[in-house]
Design an enzyme around this catalytic site. Structure first.
Site, mmCIF file in Angstrom:
data_model
loop_
_atom_site.group_PDB
_atom_site.id
_atom_site.type_symbol
_atom_site.label_atom_id
_atom_site.label_comp_id
_atom_site.label_asym_id
_atom_site.label_seq_id
_atom_site.Cartn_x
_atom_site.Cartn_y
_atom_site.Cartn_z
ATOM 1 N N ILE A 171 62.161 60.895 5.274
ATOM 2 C CA ILE A 171 63.516 60.798 4.722
ATOM 3 C C ILE A 171 64.546 60.584 5.822
ATOM 4 C CG2 ILE A 171 65.369 62.190 3.706
ATOM 5 C CD1 ILE A 171 63.666 60.944 1.605
ATOM 6 N N LYS A 215 61.803 70.037 8.119
ATOM 7 C CA LYS A 215 61.208 70.869 7.084
ATOM 8 C C LYS A 215 62.006 72.172 6.969
ATOM 9 C CE LYS A 215 57.671 68.304 5.885
ATOM 10 N NZ LYS A 215 57.528 67.765 4.509
ATOM 11 N N ASN A 219 64.683 69.913 1.354
ATOM 12 C CA ASN A 219 64.128 70.571 0.181
ATOM 13 C C ASN A 219 64.326 72.081 0.305
ATOM 14 O OD1 ASN A 219 63.129 68.198 -1.025
ATOM 15 N ND2 ASN A 219 61.202 68.334 0.114
ATOM 16 N N LYS A 267 67.283 70.378 -7.849
ATOM 17 C CA LYS A 267 66.297 69.699 -7.003
ATOM 18 C C LYS A 267 65.097 70.611 -6.732
ATOM 19 C CE LYS A 267 64.324 66.714 -4.347
ATOM 20 N NZ LYS A 267 64.742 66.441 -2.961
ATOM 21 N N ASN A 317 61.242 69.827 -7.699
ATOM 22 C CA ASN A 317 60.143 69.940 -6.732
ATOM 23 C C ASN A 317 59.118 70.985 -7.155
ATOM 24 O OD1 ASN A 317 61.164 67.993 -5.019
ATOM 25 N ND2 ASN A 317 62.199 69.438 -3.674
ATOM 26 N N ASN A 329 54.222 63.075 -3.333
ATOM 27 C CA ASN A 329 55.282 64.017 -2.982
ATOM 28 C C ASN A 329 55.042 64.633 -1.605
ATOM 29 O OD1 ASN A 329 54.222 66.931 -3.145
ATOM 30 N ND2 ASN A 329 53.518 66.132 -5.106
#
Length: 306
Positions: free
Chosen positions: A11, A75, A101, A183, A187, A252
């Site tokens: 990303i 991450k 995330n 989100k 996920n 994913n």
């Protein structure tokens, strides 16, 4: 405007590369193999066609120089370490956009860099780091930016304009906490199911029982979020199905991590739902189950590599 991307994996490289293509001064900070490939052959972004982008890249944060915007795409579990790496890159008015995330990353960054600097973003763009220097754009979606601790700084509008010009459907939000939870729930539904079964997002939808399992995971999360005073502007279950359709060809990120033998972000997604659920008195057996399975798969990977 100078944008430094700290955590240039899939990303981060996608956003940084597309912004650099506009002529924005971008520096990617990533792993050495990825950086070396970008320096030697350019960053290759593959969608319907292939783009080769000339963009600055380094594996040493100290080489990046001061940033106007620091795009944090590491991450979730690396947020604190990345925030420490970011400190030398900060100017008086530098803003940090946590485009990650999971639940709580903006709080971890704010502890080190200060709440007034922190922006929070979520994106449904799909990306896959296929090889060093090569990123596939595997799905398109919306990107949302907000300020979790303060009012929106005026510079945010410039960021949104740049992102849209780069090809990312981007808007601001006055309630970014709800968008982050949305989100996370998306996920929580897609990622562990895909990671456990090794299926792409769209392939999950071909199996009615997996779709039902996905819905259960999301509904548990909604119950927890509601207890945490989080409301939603759209139905999270419907949103999850929609995202899976829009990113049908995407593996994913949790599946990608397992395939690479890397640690997943399960503790910040389904594991976070379990923790928050325990705090507010909501049972989350489905999320507890998939968290335990993913953690066991991680442990098996580590055992094989030992």
């Amino acid at each position: 405007m100078k944008i430094v991307v700290l955590g240039a994996g899939s990303i981060g490289s996608l956003f940084g590369g597309m912004l650099a293509r506009l002529g924005v001064n971008v520096v990617l900070i990533g792993r050495e193999r990825h950086v070396r490939a970008i320096r030697e052959r350019g960053l290759r972004l593959k969608d319907e066609k292939e783009l080769v982008v000339d963009v600055k890249a380094t594996s040493n944060p100290l080489d990046a120089g001061k940033a106007d915007i620091l795009l944090l795409t590491v991450k979730a579990y690396d947020t604190k370490a990345a925030a420490l790496d970011a400190k030398p890159l900060m100017k008086r008015d530098t803003l940090v956009l946590c485009l990650q995330n999971g639940l709580g990353t903006e709080g971890e960054a704010a502890e080190i860099l200060g709440k007034s600097r922190i922006l929070r973003g979520v994106t449904s763009e799909g990306a896959l780091l296929a090889a060093p220097g090569i990123v596939y754009h595997t799905g398109r979606g919306e990107t949302i930016i907000g300020a979790p601790f303060t009012s929106l700084p005026s510079k945010v509008e410039e960021i949104v304009e740049l992102f849209n010009e780069a090809g990312f459907d981007t808007r601001t939000s006055d309630f970014i906490e709800g968008d982050v939870w949305t989100k996370v729930l998306v996920n929580a539904g897609i990622n562990p199911i895909g990671a456990i079964t090794r299926l792409k997002n769209g392939e999950i939808l071909k199996h009615p029982q997996l779709v039902e399992a996905m819905k259960v995971l999301v509904k548990e999360g909604v119950q927890v979020a509601n207890k945490c005073k989080i409301s939603f502007t759209e139905n999270p279950v419907n949103k999850t199905i929609h995202v899976a359709k829009m990113t049908a060809e995407n593996k994913n990120s949790m599946l990608q991590d397992l395939e690479k033998g890397k640690r997943t972000e399960i503790d910040y997604i389904n594991g976070a739902i379990v923790r928050y659920g325990a705090m507010v008195g909501v049972d989350t057996p489905a999320n507890l189950t998939v968290t335990a399975i993913i953690k066991a798969l991680e442990e098996r990977q580590r055992s094989r590599e030992a």
